[in-house]
Design a protein around this motif. Structure first.
Motif, short mmCIF file in Angstrom:
data_model
loop_
_atom_site.label_atom_id
_atom_site.label_comp_id
_atom_site.label_asym_id
_atom_site.label_seq_id
_atom_site.Cartn_x
_atom_site.Cartn_y
_atom_site.Cartn_z
N ARG A 36 18.02 3.07 -30.46
CA ARG A 36 17.50 2.88 -29.08
C ARG A 36 18.58 3.19 -28.04
O ARG A 36 18.30 3.79 -27.00
CB ARG A 36 16.97 1.45 -28.90
CG ARG A 36 15.89 1.40 -27.83
CD ARG A 36 15.40 0.01 -27.57
NE ARG A 36 15.81 -0.44 -26.26
CZ ARG A 36 16.03 -1.69 -25.92
NH1 ARG A 36 15.91 -2.65 -26.81
NH2 ARG A 36 16.39 -2.00 -24.70
N GLU B 110 18.73 7.01 -27.88
CA GLU B 110 17.54 7.57 -27.22
C GLU B 110 17.62 7.36 -25.71
O GLU B 110 17.33 8.26 -24.92
CB GLU B 110 16.27 6.89 -27.74
CG GLU B 110 15.78 7.46 -29.07
CD GLU B 110 14.79 6.52 -29.77
OE1 GLU B 110 14.66 6.66 -30.99
OE2 GLU B 110 14.19 5.64 -29.09
N THR B 111 18.04 6.15 -25.32
CA THR B 111 18.12 5.85 -23.89
C THR B 111 19.21 6.67 -23.22
O THR B 111 19.05 7.17 -22.10
CB THR B 111 18.36 4.33 -23.68
OG1 THR B 111 17.51 3.60 -24.54
CG2 THR B 111 18.09 3.92 -22.24
#
Ligand SMILES: Cc1ncc(COP(=O)(O)O)c(C=O)c1O
Length: 370
Positions: A361, A364-365
């Motif tokens: 995550r 991805e961010t």
């Protein structure tokens, strides 16, 4: 939205909670609040862990740097070479003893003190060089020590590298080092704490005396000192966490390798520069620091934070560009590698308990933010 902190102190506490409570009860029962058995046991255990003969527990890492400098004979009017890109405490410890910080640039890849730049900064008034073991790996010490004039000591700032070695050598070995047990460090207390590490018994005795009003026997003051002692409750926490530090550092190494994989495409596209490890280092990944190349760093950090990712910047201004050290007389351009790093670096969440899902995550961010 689930927050992913930069450092997860709650997860770290859960692992040791029972042991810490039991240890606190022991300290409360015998009222050994300052010094005492827990402190002595921790000092012995940390010296063994860090492969040095002596560990002297003190009140915080800044004091530890100051005490290591003072024990090395550094005082008012002396010059001390430090990296331009360090946490401000390194400069603060030098300034507090009336010495003058003299800055040297870092190496562009690792962000560690450039030994040649440090040598070039040595002048007639220089009495010490402080390599800072930034982000969890060791700067060059032995090669530097060999090339310095005899009257210039090496005092290591090992605040960020508990458990790291370089060419098999630990901080303080053959000299003197200072470390910090600030809660977010790889080995963190539940308040302020620090230590001085050395193989030299005389230096250890001098630090112990200086940190205890100038003497170890009550009301006997051999040197001018001050109060910087480790307390029993902190020693309980540090002992419990020290028993898990090697595993925690291994988990950090695995997480760093996972970030390397997850970020490989961004790195190949030239969007980020991944952290590098200097030869011979066993890195303990206090921080995982990437550089962004073509995006506004503060904007990227803002977007990560807005998405619940605890990214940080260590550190946004090199020493010479802070208001506190403007009097050193430098301008932008004087330490180009440190300045470029300060403009481009960001630290991603990293702690032993971070999960692969959390790391995915984060990446991805970050990808979206870029
Ligand atoms: C490189 C460095 N030096 C010195 C210190 C000072 O330690 P403390 O905050 O325990 O005084 C720290 C940590 O805060 C640090 O990261």
């Amino acid at each position: 939205m689930n927050h992913i902190p930069l450092v997860d102190l709650k997860a770290a506490h859960e692992e040791v909670a029972d042991e810490v409570r039991a240890g606190f009860e022991r300290v409360l029962a015998n009222t050994a609040f300052i010094g005492g058995d827990e402190v002595r046991a921790f000092e012995r255990e940390y010296a063994d862990f860090g492969a040095v003969a002596h560990c002297v527990g003190v009140a915080n890492g800044t004091d530890a740097v100051e005490l290591a400098l003072r024990a090395s004979g550094i005082g008012p009017g002396d010059e001390v070479v430090i990296p331009a890109n360090t946490f401000i405490a390194t400069a603060g410890a030098v300034a507090r003893i009336g010495a003058r910080p003299v800055l040297a640039d870092c190496l562009p890849g690792t962000h560690l003190l450039d030994p040649q730049a440090a040598l070039d900064a040595v002048g007639p008034a220089t009495r010490a060089v402080v390599p800072v073991h930034l982000y969890g790996q060791l700067a060059e010490v032995t090669g530097l020590r060999d090339r310095l004039p005899d009257h210039v000591r090496v005092v290591e700032d090992a605040a960020q590298c508990q458990g790291a070695t370089r060419d098999g050598r630990s901080p303080g070995s053959g000299g003197i080092a200072a470390t910090s047990f600030y809660p977010g460090k790889n080995l963190g207390a539940y308040g302020d704490a620090g230590a001085v590490l050395t193989d030299d018994e005389n230096l250890a005795d001098l630090v112990r005396a200086t940190a205890n009003h100038g003497g170890v026997a009550k009301y006997r003051h051999d040197v001018a000192g001050f109060n910087s002692r480790l307390d029993g409750l902190q020693a309980v926490v540090l002992r419990a966490k020290l028993a898990r530090l090697a595993d925690g550092n291994a988990a950090r190494r695995a997480a760093a390798a996972r970030y390397d994989d997850l970020l490989a495409d961004l790195a190949a596209a030239g969007r980020v520069v991944l952290p590098t490890t200097a030869d011979g280092n066993v890195h303990v990944w206090h921080l995982y620091v990437v550089e962004v190349t073509d995006t506004d760093r503060d904007d990227v950090v803002g977007k990560l934070n807005a998405e619940g990712i605890g990214a940080g910047v260590h550190y946004p201004a090199p020493v010479h560009l802070t208001a506190a050290y403007r009097h050193l007389g430098h301008a932008r351009g004087d330490f180009p590698h440190a300045e470029r790093a300060a403009d481009r670096i960001l630290s991603l969440p990293l702690f032993p308990q971070i999960s692969p899902d959390q790391q995915r995550r984060v990446v991805e961010t970050l990808t979206k933010a870029l």
